[in-house]
Design an enzyme around this catalytic site. Structure first.
Site, PDB file in Angstrom:
ATOM      1  N   ASP A 131     -19.783 -25.331 -38.680  1.00  0.00           N
ATOM      2  CA  ASP A 131     -18.907 -26.215 -37.891  1.00  0.00           C
ATOM      3  C   ASP A 131     -19.639 -27.402 -37.254  1.00  0.00           C
ATOM      4  OD1 ASP A 131     -16.984 -24.332 -38.464  1.00  0.00           O
ATOM      5  OD2 ASP A 131     -17.155 -23.298 -36.536  1.00  0.00           O
ATOM      6  N   GLN A 257     -15.541 -22.489 -48.580  1.00  0.00           N
ATOM      7  CA  GLN A 257     -16.368 -23.495 -47.883  1.00  0.00           C
ATOM      8  C   GLN A 257     -17.654 -22.901 -47.304  1.00  0.00           C
ATOM      9  OE1 GLN A 257     -13.617 -26.213 -45.276  1.00  0.00           O
ATOM     10  NE2 GLN A 257     -12.512 -24.335 -45.713  1.00  0.00           N
TER      11      GLN A 257
HETATM   12  O1  F6P Z   1     -17.309 -20.681 -37.247  1.00  0.00           O
HETATM   13  C1  F6P Z   1     -17.325 -20.714 -38.620  1.00  0.00           C
HETATM   14  C2  F6P Z   1     -15.938 -20.545 -39.192  1.00  0.00           C
HETATM   15  O2  F6P Z   1     -16.030 -20.613 -40.603  1.00  0.00           O
HETATM   16  C3  F6P Z   1     -14.899 -21.505 -38.662  1.00  0.00           C
HETATM   17  O3  F6P Z   1     -14.945 -22.765 -39.265  1.00  0.00           O
HETATM   18  C4  F6P Z   1     -13.632 -20.743 -38.945  1.00  0.00           C
HETATM   19  O4  F6P Z   1     -12.619 -21.118 -38.038  1.00  0.00           O
HETATM   20  C5  F6P Z   1     -14.034 -19.324 -38.713  1.00  0.00           C
HETATM   21  O5  F6P Z   1     -15.438 -19.265 -38.865  1.00  0.00           O
HETATM   22  C6  F6P Z   1     -13.394 -18.309 -39.659  1.00  0.00           C
HETATM   23  O6  F6P Z   1     -13.842 -17.056 -39.302  1.00  0.00           O
HETATM   24  P1  F6P Z   1     -13.559 -15.733 -40.130  1.00  0.00           P
HETATM   25  O7  F6P Z   1     -14.402 -15.770 -41.359  1.00  0.00           O
HETATM   26  O8  F6P Z   1     -13.936 -14.632 -39.212  1.00  0.00           O
HETATM   27  O9  F6P Z   1     -12.096 -15.745 -40.478  1.00  0.00           O
END
Ligand code: F6P
Length: 325
Positions: A131, A257
């Protein structure tokens, strides 16, 4: 200050490409400086449960090029409680770990800060998140790779967008930060980015539509920062309703991503801050995040790294505005 003989290392929160390069760097730099290394699996969850293994240089061979994290990772709810942190501290003592290096994002470094304060335990943070939302460092481990991944996805979507003359709303990650959206929009030549940093209360979609899609442009791509209420779906539905003459599609890029082999930039950055973390301990630094600002290693107190807002450079907004006409 107690002498440090053994360093613990863990990854926590969302994985990010380059975390393995950071684990390798911390391990080898620690060994080069005469420290023992203990790797902790599954982040703070594993620390509470005693999932610890002694690491040698061989344990980090052949990982610099790999995505994800060989140490696994977790978002630990239990560690947010005082009882959970006590268990984590007990493991540190039992394992003879004198300092802890935490590779992770905002939540993980907040966890490290709390542990450090409660137990007066030396912790160093490395900015590990796609991020790029940590204050005090120009970039974070994984951000560059993810930016490149998004850019190549948007390049591909452009082919079909142009062929069908459609408007595409492409949703990207970033949690509460728009760095991935804004910079991928610039890099992929998208027409607009809708980002959370625009706090003017202005209707970003309205502005974009009013500015008009240039007559000769029959297709366009809008990069939208993820948001529980106003993600790509929300904007697509609005355009369908308010501008029915356009053919609209949505693409949510999701977790692809976060994967893939880290870019050269992320590998070098992760290697630099990993060595910087051990250097920081040697120099007596405690409870700081190691980052890079203006190409120099910096120590950012945890409280600033996690609590201060990292601003979006307004010039990036100008760049996209002026180039997307
Ligand atoms: O903080 C990294 C991130 O990929 C964010 O961009 C996203 O909102 C979140 O983690 C998603 O998290 P998870 O993989 O726990 O759904």
């Amino acid at each position: 200050m107690a002498k440090i003989r053994c360093v613990g290392v863990l990854t926590s929160g969302g994985d990010a490409p380059g975390m393995n390069a950071a684990i390798r760097s911390v391990t080898r730099s620690a060994i080069s400086n005469g420290f023992k290394v203990k790797a902790i699996y599954r982040g703070f969850e594993g620390l509470m449960n005693g999932e610890v293994k002694s690491f040698t240089t061989e344990d980090v061979s052949n990982i610099i090029q790999t995505g994800g994290t060989i140490l696994r990772t977790a978002r630990s709810e239990a560690f947010m409680t005082a009882a959970g942190r006590k268990r984590a501290y007990d493991t540190l003592i039992k394992e003879g770990i004198d300092a802890l290096i935490v590779i992770g994002g905002n939540g993980s470094l907040t966890g490290a800060m709390t542990l450090a304060e409660e137990y007066d335990f030396p912790c160093i943070g490395l900015p590990g998140t796609i991020d790029n939302d940590l204050y005090g460092t120009d970039t974070t481990i994984g951000y560059d790779t993810t930016l490149n991944t998004i850019m190549s996805c948007v390049d591909k979507i452009r082919d079909t967008a142009q062929s069908h003359e459609r408007i595409f709303f492409i949703e990207v990650m970033g949690r509460d930060a728009g760095f991935l959206a804004q910079n991928s929009a610039i890099a992929a030549g998208a027409e607009a980015a809708i980002i959370p940093e625009d706090s003017t209360g202005a209707d970003q979609l309205g502005q974009f539509m009013e500015r008009g899609i240039r007559k000769s442009k029959k297709s366009c791509m809008v990069i939208v920062s993820e948001s529980p209420k106003c993600g790509a779906m929300y904007y697509a539905e609005r355009v369908k309703k308010e501008y029915p003459q356009y053919d609209v599609r949505v693409s949510i890029l999701g977790h692809l991503q976060r994967g893939g082999s880290p870019s050269a930039h992320d590998r070098v950055f992760a290697s630099r801050v990993g060595v910087g973390a051990i250097d920081a301990l040697v120099k007596g630094q405690r409870n700081v995040m190691v980052g890079v600002r203006n190409n120099e290693i910096v120590y950012v107190p945890f409280v600033e790294a996690v609590a201060k807002h990292k601003p979006m450079d307004p010039q990036l907004i100008q760049v996209l505005d002026e180039l997307s006409i």
